[in-house]
Design a protein around this motif. Structure first.
Motif, PDB file in Angstrom:
ATOM      1  N   ARG A 113       2.572   4.761  11.217  1.00  0.00           N
ATOM      2  CA  ARG A 113       2.030   3.536  10.620  1.00  0.00           C
ATOM      3  C   ARG A 113       3.054   2.933   9.678  1.00  0.00           C
ATOM      4  NH1 ARG A 113      -2.816   3.187   6.215  1.00  0.00           N
ATOM      5  NH2 ARG A 113      -2.167   1.142   5.518  1.00  0.00           N
ATOM      6  N   ASN A 114       3.245   1.647   9.794  1.00  0.00           N
ATOM      7  CA  ASN A 114       4.104   0.948   8.832  1.00  0.00           C
ATOM      8  C   ASN A 114       3.304   0.743   7.549  1.00  0.00           C
ATOM      9  OD1 ASN A 114       5.445  -0.983   7.308  1.00  0.00           O
ATOM     10  ND2 ASN A 114       6.394  -1.868   9.139  1.00  0.00           N
ATOM     11  N   HIS A 115       3.785   1.322   6.472  1.00  0.00           N
ATOM     12  CA  HIS A 115       3.020   1.317   5.223  1.00  0.00           C
ATOM     13  C   HIS A 115       3.209   0.050   4.401  1.00  0.00           C
ATOM     14  CE1 HIS A 115       1.250   5.342   4.964  1.00  0.00           C
ATOM     15  NE2 HIS A 115       2.146   5.575   5.900  1.00  0.00           N
ATOM     16  N   TYR A 116       4.035  -0.842   4.883  1.00  0.00           N
ATOM     17  CA  TYR A 116       4.396  -1.961   4.016  1.00  0.00           C
ATOM     18  C   TYR A 116       3.632  -3.232   4.328  1.00  0.00           C
ATOM     19  CZ  TYR A 116       7.746   1.531   3.046  1.00  0.00           C
ATOM     20  OH  TYR A 116       8.301   2.736   2.721  1.00  0.00           O
ATOM     21  N   ASP A 154      -3.911   5.851   8.322  1.00  0.00           N
ATOM     22  CA  ASP A 154      -4.060   7.099   7.609  1.00  0.00           C
ATOM     23  C   ASP A 154      -5.542   7.465   7.483  1.00  0.00           C
ATOM     24  OD1 ASP A 154      -1.336   7.451   6.965  1.00  0.00           O
ATOM     25  OD2 ASP A 154      -1.532   5.852   5.480  1.00  0.00           O
ATOM     26  N   HIS A 175      -6.483   0.439  -2.664  1.00  0.00           N
ATOM     27  CA  HIS A 175      -7.067   0.448  -1.317  1.00  0.00           C
ATOM     28  C   HIS A 175      -8.423  -0.242  -1.274  1.00  0.00           C
ATOM     29  CE1 HIS A 175      -8.756   3.826  -3.486  1.00  0.00           C
ATOM     30  NE2 HIS A 175      -9.755   3.864  -2.628  1.00  0.00           N
ATOM     31  N   ARG A 212      -3.638  -3.016   4.887  1.00  0.00           N
ATOM     32  CA  ARG A 212      -4.642  -2.738   5.910  1.00  0.00           C
ATOM     33  C   ARG A 212      -4.824  -3.946   6.801  1.00  0.00           C
ATOM     34  NH1 ARG A 212      -9.717  -0.004   2.822  1.00  0.00           N
ATOM     35  NH2 ARG A 212      -8.795   2.030   2.537  1.00  0.00           N
ATOM     36  N   LYS A 236       1.309  -2.903  13.093  1.00  0.00           N
ATOM     37  CA  LYS A 236       1.048  -1.839  12.124  1.00  0.00           C
ATOM     38  C   LYS A 236       1.407  -0.442  12.627  1.00  0.00           C
ATOM     39  CE  LYS A 236      -2.785  -0.487   9.161  1.00  0.00           C
ATOM     40  NZ  LYS A 236      -4.157  -0.782   8.820  1.00  0.00           N
TER      41      LYS A 236
END
Ligand code: AMP
Length: 492
Positions: free
Chosen positions: A337-340, A314, A56, A343, A360
């Motif tokens: 939220r689409n995690h793929y 998140d 991250h 950011r 997103k």
């Protein structure tokens, strides 16, 4: 798909060489994570896992160097995510019990493979590697001087000055060379260096960026955040203190002469607001607990009658939970939220960012339809994300949208290692709260006050709050010398 930079065995990497003076447009801004392992066989595999947990902190490039017991450096760096840059073949080449790694994000001008870290060079005492989190505020100044002295730079990275300063030091021992180099640096640096199998871990005297020390088996682990220790099953020993210089070799560790003390420490409060992972502990506080406390405080400062509280996932989850707890309004999952896709903000161009906000998040119609919604975000930067989200939520039937921000208005750019756009692009720098509310199309808007935020985590302060207050604790040497075009922050 990632692009590989190079894999070099037993020597330092060679890349495109650039002897030209620094270009003002080239100045990279750093958002990074660092990781180091000492005294544990298979160090690179552990460092890989640690970098994975620190993903991250930077998603544009990742790199690692490992030293075997003959002090040979093996380097692997590439553009992309940690899991894309390192496959099992690359990891198997990084042998030895000392490893040092880095994840990096930088903006357009500073991106590219040649700026990937760690920086590894061969100098008089052997292979020297550096991985740096933070931004030096006098890097241009030092670089200009070094170039005049004949130094040749490979990239536009501010961290590269460090290897030159070490290599040019006239002191006899490596410890003193490193001490000498560090005394020239101004600004923010949480840094790991290695000369052969000897590691050095350093935090600047104000302690802007985090750096923690852990133990595993008979060896040591150094990482930007405690979540990287957790993934290794390493025991957290303590934070590396502001100004502290640790020397670690295998299972032995000692403190070297610290950097000159600062008037006060100024750890970055934005790490607690947004940047660090909520499962990390920073400066003695849990990031999750800090964000919940921000949310509770926000509910006290800006109450509103509503049917549900939702988070912008998140990064605002914990703050929204705090708001719900203090207000008694039920917490709902109203945005998915689409995690793929990573950011949105952390993509190098404005075009990406606008597009990212749209792809997103998706509102959950069943949660929002006909409801008065409090939506909590951790921060407002340009306002791009919120503007899109408010639109989506209204289209999904929300009767009212009350935006609550779990930090004060971001008014000033960061020069110490958080990527922020120029002052002109910061929505909080020129518009009043009412104007921002109108611009975003919300029914009401409330920001957490600076005082409220700092009081909520006062045991960890005082902090650097320059992005909110415009008060910069470390001198902005390059800016003052005119290296950065335009007004303060025009390019940093
Ligand atoms: P914006 O759409 O420009 O207002 O950006 C605000 C969103 O970006 C918030 O939801 C934050 O979670 C996130 N954010 C804030 N600061 C940063 C940063 N330095 N890097 C990446 N994302 C950020």
């Amino acid at each position: 798909m990632s692009r590989r930079l190079d894999v070099v065995s037993g020597t330092s990497p060679s890349g495109p060489r650039d002897a030209s003076p620094p270009s003002l447009d080239d100045k990279p801004r750093e958002e990074c994570g660092v990781m180091a392992v000492s005294g544990i066989e298979g160090a690179a595999e552990l460092a890989f896992l640690g970098l994975y947990a620190l993903q991250h902190r930077g998603q544009e490039a990742a790199g690692m160097v490992a030293f075997d017991d003959e002090a040979n450096a093996r380097v692997h760096k590439g553009l992309g995510l940690v899991a894309d840059v390192f496959d099992s073949e690359a990891l198997s080449r990084l042998t030895g019990s000392t490893a040092l790694g880095h994840v990096r994000y930088s903006t357009a001008g500073g991106g590219g493979a040649r700026n990937a870290q760690p920086i590894v060079v061969r100098y008089a005492e052997g292979e020297l590697a550096v991985a740096h989190n933070g931004n030096l505020t006098n890097a241009h100044d030092l670089r200009t001087w070094l170039v005049k002295e004949g130094a040749i730079f490979q990239g536009t990275n501010d961290s590269e000055v460090v290897v030159h300063l070490v290599a040019r030091s006239r002191h006899e021992s490596v410890d003193l060379q490193i001490d000498d180099a560090l005394t020239h640096l101004e600004g923010a640096f949480s840094m790991v260096l290695a000369v052969g199998e000897t590691l050095y871990a350093v935090r600047d005297r104000r302690g802007f960026r985090p750096l923690v020390l852990g133990r595993k088996d008979k060896g040591y682990v150094v990482a930007s955040e405690t979540c990287a220790l957790d993934i290794l099953g390493a025991e957290y020993v303590r934070d590396i203190e502001p100004g502290e210089v640790l020397k670690i070799r295998g299972s032995r560790m000692r403190r070297l002469r610290p950097l000159p003390p600062a008037e006060k420490h100024s750890p970055c409060i934005f790490e607690l607001v947004y940047f660090a992972r909520p499962d990390s502990r920073l400066w003695g506080v849990s990031v999750d607990r800090a964000r919940r406390a921000f949310g509770r405080r926000l509910a006290e400062e800006h109450p509103v009658p509503a049917d549900c509280v939702i988070a912008v996932p998140d990064s605002a989850n914990s703050a929204a939970l705090g708001y719900a707890e203090a207000s008694g309004i039920p917490y709902e999952l109203g945005l998915l939220r689409n995690h793929y896709i990573g950011r949105t903000f952390i993509k190098p161009s404005q075009a990406d960012r606008d597009f990212g906000a749209r792809i997103k998040y998706n509102p959950v119609r069943e949660v929002l339809d006909g409801k008065r919604v409090v939506v909590v975000d951790d921060s407002l930067v340009r306002g791009t994300t919120s503007r899109s989200l408010v639109k989506f939520m209204k289209e999904a039937g929300a009767a009212e949208v009350h935006l609550r921000i779990a930090s004060p208005p971001v008014k000033s750019p960061c020069f110490y290692g958080i990527d922020m756009p120029s002052r002109e692009e910061l929505i909080g720098s020129s518009l009043s709260v009412d104007e921002i509310a109108a611009e975003l199309g919300v029914d009401s808007l409330g920001y957490l006050s600076l005082e409220g935020m700092e009081t909520a985590v006062e045991e960890a302060g005082p902090f650097c709050n320059a992005c909110f207050s415009g008060e910069y604790p470390a001198p902005l040497v390059d800016v003052e010398k005119g290296f950065v075009p335009g007004n303060v922050g025009a390019h940093c």
